[in-house]
Design an enzyme around this catalytic site. Sequence first.
Site, short mmCIF file in Angstrom:
data_model
loop_
_atom_site.label_atom_id
_atom_site.label_comp_id
_atom_site.label_asym_id
_atom_site.label_seq_id
_atom_site.Cartn_x
_atom_site.Cartn_y
_atom_site.Cartn_z
CE LYS A 50 -0.27 -0.37 5.08
NZ LYS A 50 -0.94 -0.81 6.11
CE1 TYR B 72 14.58 30.45 3.52
CE2 TYR B 72 14.40 28.14 3.35
CZ TYR B 72 14.24 29.59 2.81
OH TYR B 72 14.00 29.65 1.49
C1 LIG Z 1 -0.23 -1.91 6.94
C2 LIG Z 1 -0.70 -3.10 7.25
C3 LIG Z 1 -0.08 -4.26 7.37
C4 LIG Z 1 1.57 -4.16 7.13
O1 LIG Z 1 1.91 -3.79 8.51
P1 LIG Z 1 3.54 -3.52 8.61
O2 LIG Z 1 3.69 -2.95 10.08
O3 LIG Z 1 4.11 -2.60 7.66
O4 LIG Z 1 4.14 -4.74 8.13
C5 LIG Z 1 -0.75 -5.46 7.88
N1 LIG Z 1 -1.93 -5.39 7.78
C6 LIG Z 1 -2.90 -4.22 7.73
C7 LIG Z 1 -4.37 -4.54 8.16
C8 LIG Z 1 -2.13 -3.01 7.53
O5 LIG Z 1 -3.00 -2.01 7.19
#
Ligand SMILES: *Cc1c(COP(=O)(O)O)cnc(C)c1O
Length: 361
Positions: A35, A257
């Site tokens: 994702k 800055y």
């Molecule tokens: C993002 C997510 C994962 C992966 O989590 P990580 O800590 O990056 O391994 C797994 N399950 C769900 C439902 C998520 O939203």
Amino acid sequence: MARPTKALLDISALRHNYRYAQRLSDKGRAIPIIKANAYGHGAVAVASALADLAPAFGVACIEEALELRNAGINQPILLLEGAFTADEVMTASEQNFWLMSSCRQQIDAIVAAPLKQELTVWLKADTGMHRLGLAANEFATCYERLIHCPFVANDAIVVATHFSSADDLSDNTTELQIAHLLELTQDLNVELSMANSPALLAWPEARGQWNRPGFMLYGNSPLMTEHDAVLPLKPVMTLRSAIIALREVDRGESVGYGRTWVAPKRSKIATVAIGYGDGYPRHAISGTPVWIKDQRAELVGRVSMDMLSIDVSHIENVAIGDEVELWGTNICVNEVASYAGTIGYELLARMPMRTPRIVVD
Ligand SMILES: *Cc1c(COP(=O)(O)O)cnc(C)c1O
């Protein structure tokens, strides 16, 4: 000079990390979670690199899944936030997207969809995270409604949950959440999916038939303990730029800055062609490490949109054009994040389109 700022992606490191996640998945399979553009690495590049190893991929939403399909990725794709309308359910069934369903509205949408072919549905139970998932008192009804749905692949229902605190080895919430899920599903003929990266690494009891590692695939530890260094993970992304200016400043002169950094002695300052517009966190404070000529140097002053400054007083023969690593194989993204008041997850997920991703094998 072309802009020297790039994110190099080490594909063999990615494959190595995935194989490790798969080895830890001793009861089943690991679904790479890609994702948010594969945590900033590039979803299509990552999926293509793992296509011959992974049984499926996981993304947050249907838009992310369609991007992968349109790029020719053929695996099933798990939608972690499921679908809310009958239309989306139809798309999912046509495209072989698996639907994580975590509330009654989502079950209603599945029941209402005029399905003509099989649909794979996962059910998510809320065991303590209190973000998504069915409460214990609505779980049985939803499960019953699903198994009586003619086109829902009956023997493929997976029951999932998500942990709130798996990265904290001293917190027994994870054990309570596992027990809760086992109790909820004890009389059902279903497969289980619990583990995210920290659970896969640190909680063997959390391993199910389907695990969902994300962050660890990109080669950094989600645990932030002293054991991190021994984990066989290799960073995938190296964020790199180069020096575009050099100057000496006297004691008492400021850099950047707001004049937040003032030289404590005469110092050699290098300007590097990367800033918050390229994904480097503006909140990183003076002292944040960077890597140049096989040694560490420190960020000084505020990060600008396109540039930042580092103190290279202790480094010989520094020249314009010298490469600087902001994070990657020498400087861990988690360490940079800790100087910016956040976590490595956020720095990676926020990498903007402006920074080219360059695949190296
Ligand atoms: C993002 C997510 C994962 C992966 O989590 P990580 O800590 O990056 O391994 C797994 N399950 C769900 C439902 C998520 O939203």
